[in-house]
Structures are given as structure tokens and as C-alpha cells.
Scaffold this motif. Structure first.
Motif, PDB file in Angstrom:
ATOM      1  N   VAL A 103       0.829  -1.206   0.000  1.00  0.00           N
ATOM      2  CA  VAL A 103       0.000   0.000   0.000  1.00  0.00           C
ATOM      3  C   VAL A 103       0.865   1.258   0.000  1.00  0.00           C
ATOM      4  N   GLU A 104       1.956   1.220   0.748  1.00  0.00           N
ATOM      5  CA  GLU A 104       2.842   2.386   0.798  1.00  0.00           C
ATOM      6  C   GLU A 104       3.508   2.670  -0.546  1.00  0.00           C
ATOM      7  N   ARG A 105       3.591   1.653  -1.402  1.00  0.00           N
ATOM      8  CA  ARG A 105       4.168   1.844  -2.730  1.00  0.00           C
ATOM      9  C   ARG A 105       3.140   2.396  -3.714  1.00  0.00           C
ATOM     10  N   GLY A 106       1.956   2.715  -3.202  1.00  0.00           N
ATOM     11  CA  GLY A 106       0.940   3.327  -4.044  1.00  0.00           C
ATOM     12  C   GLY A 106       0.055   2.354  -4.780  1.00  0.00           C
ATOM     13  N   GLU A 108      -3.004  -0.755  -5.034  1.00  0.00           N
ATOM     14  CA  GLU A 108      -4.376  -0.897  -4.563  1.00  0.00           C
ATOM     15  C   GLU A 108      -4.384  -1.541  -3.176  1.00  0.00           C
ATOM     16  N   SER A 109      -5.572  -1.754  -2.624  1.00  0.00           N
ATOM     17  CA  SER A 109      -5.685  -2.398  -1.315  1.00  0.00           C
ATOM     18  C   SER A 109      -5.112  -3.813  -1.380  1.00  0.00           C
ATOM     19  N   SER A 110      -4.444  -4.221  -0.326  1.00  0.00           N
ATOM     20  CA  SER A 110      -3.784  -5.527  -0.302  1.00  0.00           C
ATOM     21  C   SER A 110      -4.463  -6.456   0.700  1.00  0.00           C
ATOM     22  N   SER A 111      -4.525  -7.730   0.333  1.00  0.00           N
ATOM     23  CA  SER A 111      -5.184  -8.729   1.178  1.00  0.00           C
ATOM     24  C   SER A 111      -4.419 -10.042   1.141  1.00  0.00           C
ATOM     25  N   ASP A 128      -6.272  -1.360   3.601  1.00  0.00           N
ATOM     26  CA  ASP A 128      -6.888  -0.527   2.574  1.00  0.00           C
ATOM     27  C   ASP A 128      -5.868   0.410   1.935  1.00  0.00           C
ATOM     28  N   SER A 129      -6.078   0.677   0.660  1.00  0.00           N
ATOM     29  CA  SER A 129      -5.205   1.607  -0.048  1.00  0.00           C
ATOM     30  C   SER A 129      -5.511   3.040   0.373  1.00  0.00           C
ATOM     31  N   ARG A 130      -4.719   3.967  -0.151  1.00  0.00           N
ATOM     32  CA  ARG A 130      -4.918   5.380   0.168  1.00  0.00           C
ATOM     33  C   ARG A 130      -5.807   6.084  -0.844  1.00  0.00           C
ATOM     34  N   HIS A 131      -6.373   5.315  -1.771  1.00  0.00           N
ATOM     35  CA  HIS A 131      -7.275   5.902  -2.749  1.00  0.00           C
ATOM     36  C   HIS A 131      -8.605   6.276  -2.092  1.00  0.00           C
ATOM     37  N   ALA A 132      -9.304   7.213  -2.682  1.00  0.00           N
ATOM     38  CA  ALA A 132     -10.587   7.660  -2.137  1.00  0.00           C
ATOM     39  C   ALA A 132     -11.675   6.606  -2.318  1.00  0.00           C
ATOM     40  N   THR A 133     -11.600   5.832  -3.392  1.00  0.00           N
ATOM     41  CA  THR A 133     -12.594   4.787  -3.646  1.00  0.00           C
ATOM     42  C   THR A 133     -11.946   3.416  -3.479  1.00  0.00           C
ATOM     43  N   LEU A 134     -12.656   2.509  -2.813  1.00  0.00           N
ATOM     44  CA  LEU A 134     -12.129   1.182  -2.495  1.00  0.00           C
ATOM     45  C   LEU A 134     -13.137   0.110  -2.874  1.00  0.00           C
ATOM     46  N   ASP A 135     -12.649  -1.128  -2.989  1.00  0.00           N
ATOM     47  CA  ASP A 135     -13.563  -2.255  -3.083  1.00  0.00           C
ATOM     48  C   ASP A 135     -13.929  -2.683  -1.672  1.00  0.00           C
ATOM     49  N   SER A 202      -3.039 -10.581  -2.668  1.00  0.00           N
ATOM     50  CA  SER A 202      -3.766  -9.936  -3.758  1.00  0.00           C
ATOM     51  C   SER A 202      -3.834  -8.428  -3.607  1.00  0.00           C
ATOM     52  N   LEU A 203      -4.036  -7.766  -4.735  1.00  0.00           N
ATOM     53  CA  LEU A 203      -4.296  -6.331  -4.804  1.00  0.00           C
ATOM     54  C   LEU A 203      -5.645  -6.163  -5.479  1.00  0.00           C
ATOM     55  N   SER A 204      -6.527  -5.377  -4.882  1.00  0.00           N
ATOM     56  CA  SER A 204      -7.866  -5.239  -5.442  1.00  0.00           C
ATOM     57  C   SER A 204      -8.365  -3.811  -5.292  1.00  0.00           C
TER      58      SER A 204
END
Length: 252
Positions: A103-106, A108-111, A128-135, A202-204
């Protein structure tokens, strides 16, 4: 509703009553909240009378709690088992730094997912990622194993046949676009332990951020982290080839 097949002793030689009790606990674990007796009967395929007989033992040992309104929920023994699992295998201390690094590398959210049973996978950890929209994925959630990149990785390295799974075993990566949720997508890679496949990293996120170029960037981030976690857990990392063609990413 017939439960004759469900109530028969399992092919593996287990005890039928234990299998039924575990099925009830599993149904409560997958539910979003307390469950009525009628709903529990529907979810398990068992008669209400069968469930009530087993509930005496499950409640007495703390695996199920009966609420004032007559509904059922997981009991405190389930919480104790979860705490004991984390304490003994130490997974969190190994997996969470990897998820946080991604996530720190920019990305998506990692699981991190593991196989729960023949038809399902379990999300053990999530950042969760730092993006405003997430899955919408959370630790503790259970998903069908045949839907989504993480599930396809688990199937591939458990010997599932077919061109899609051959490609995953060759390239070390699965991509899914809109399988579980039409608006979401994911990429996933295997993680191995001493005994073989252990889980999947995974990244999602929203599907719109999974162009071929973005997937290639995610692959470059994800595979080294999956290798890092594999070696931390004492597993052997295979040699994977770079994709030579279009990655399978349609619905299963």
C-alpha cells in the motif's frame, strides 16, 4: 427439504454429528449477524429439530450463543480460537508488513487469503489503499473460491486443470475483472510455506484502475512481495515466466 444426504457420514470417515455441528458453526461464521432458527435451517439444509439437538452441545461449550429474541450467534469460544490461532502461528507479524509495504508503494488495497474449504476462501488480513474509492473486502470475510483472482490462484496451485490455471501456474499471477463485483478487479499471486501452497496475496480495487499497463505495474510490485513472504514462511519460490500473451481475466 431432505437432509438424508447431508446427515450421512462423510466420505472421509468423519463423525456425522461432528460434521453437522461444524456446519452450523460455519453458517453462523459466514452470516452478517445473528441468525434465526428458520434461517439456520435454510442455510445448513438441516431440520430444525436436528439443529436444536446439536445446539445443546454447541451452547454448552461456548461455540454458539442464543440471544433473547431467539436468534443464534457465535459464542465466546470462537473468539478464543481466533486469538489462539493468531498467537500460535504468528502469521500477522509476517503478513501485515508485506501488505503495508504494498500500500505504501501506491498500489491498490492488499489482502491475504487462505482456502477455508472446498468451495470458499477466507480473507485473513487486509490493508486498505490510500485511494478515495475502495472495493469492499474485509478481514474475516468469506468468498467463493471460483470467483476472483485470489480464488483462481488457490485453485491453480491445488492442481485445477484448464488453460486458465496452466497460465497461472506458469506466470505466477491471476487477474480477474468484474467477476465477484462488476465494478471491481484484482490481481493475485501465490504464497508458499514448507508444505506447499499456503495462501494468496492480492491487490484489489475499482475496475477502472486495472488497465493492462496498471496490471503490469502491480505484477512488478506483487510478485517480489509474494516471494518475500514465501521465503519468510519457509517456502520455496518457483521460477515464473513473464506473460507472453494476454492474461486470462474473464469470468470463470
Amino acid at each position: 427439504m431432505s437432509e438424508s444426504k447431508t446427515l450421512s457420514a462423510p466420505d472421509g470417515g468423519g463423525v456425522a454429528a461432528v460434521e453437522r455441528a461444524l456446519t452450523i458453526v460455519g453458517a453462523l461464521e459466514r452470516a452478517n449477524g445473528p441468525v434465526s432458527l428458520a434461517d439456520l435451517s435454510r442455510l445448513t439444509g438441516f431440520y430444525k429439530s436436528t439443529i436444536l439437538r446439536l445446539m445443546a452441545s454447541l451452547e454448552g461449550n461456548g461455540y454458539v450463543t442464543r440471544l433473547r429474541d431467539g436468534g443464534y450467534d457465535l459464542g465466546p469460544a470462537a473468539f478464543r480460537l481466533g486469538i489462539a490461532y493468531e498467537r500460535r502461528n504468528g502469521l500477522r507479524g509476517h503478513v501485515m508488513p508485506v501488505l503495508q509495504d504494498l500500500v505504501e508503494r501506491g498500489t491498490e488495497s492488499s489482502s491475504f487469503h487462505v482456502r477455508q474449504d472446498a468451495g470458499h476462501r477466507l480473507c485473513l488480513f487486509r490493508v486498505d489503499s490510500r485511494h478515495a474509492t475502495l472495493d469492499r473486502v474485509a478481514a474475516g470475510d468469506v468468498y467463493p473460491i471460483r470467483v476472483g483472482a485470489g480464488g483462481h490462484v488457490l485453485l491453480a496451485f491445488d492442481g485445477e486443470a484448464g488453460p486458465r490455471y496452466d497460465a497461472i501456474r506458469t506466470e505466477g499471477l491471476a487477474v480477474s475483472l468484474g467477476e465477484r463485483d462488476p465494478a471491481c478487479a484484482a490481481v493475485a499471486a501465490p504464497v508458499f510455506g514448507p508444505a506447499g501452497l499456503f495462501g494468496t496475496l492480492s491487490l484489489s480495487g475499482p475496475r477502472e484502475r486495472f488497465s493492462p499497463e496498471q496490471v503490469a505495474i502491480m505484477r512488478a510490485e506483487l510478485l517480489p512481495q509474494a516471494e518475500r513472504l514465501t521465503r519468510t514462511l519457509g517456502g520455496a519460490w518457483p521460477h515464473f515466466q513473464r506473460p507472453t500473451g494476454k492474461v486470462e481475466r474473464g469470468a470463470a
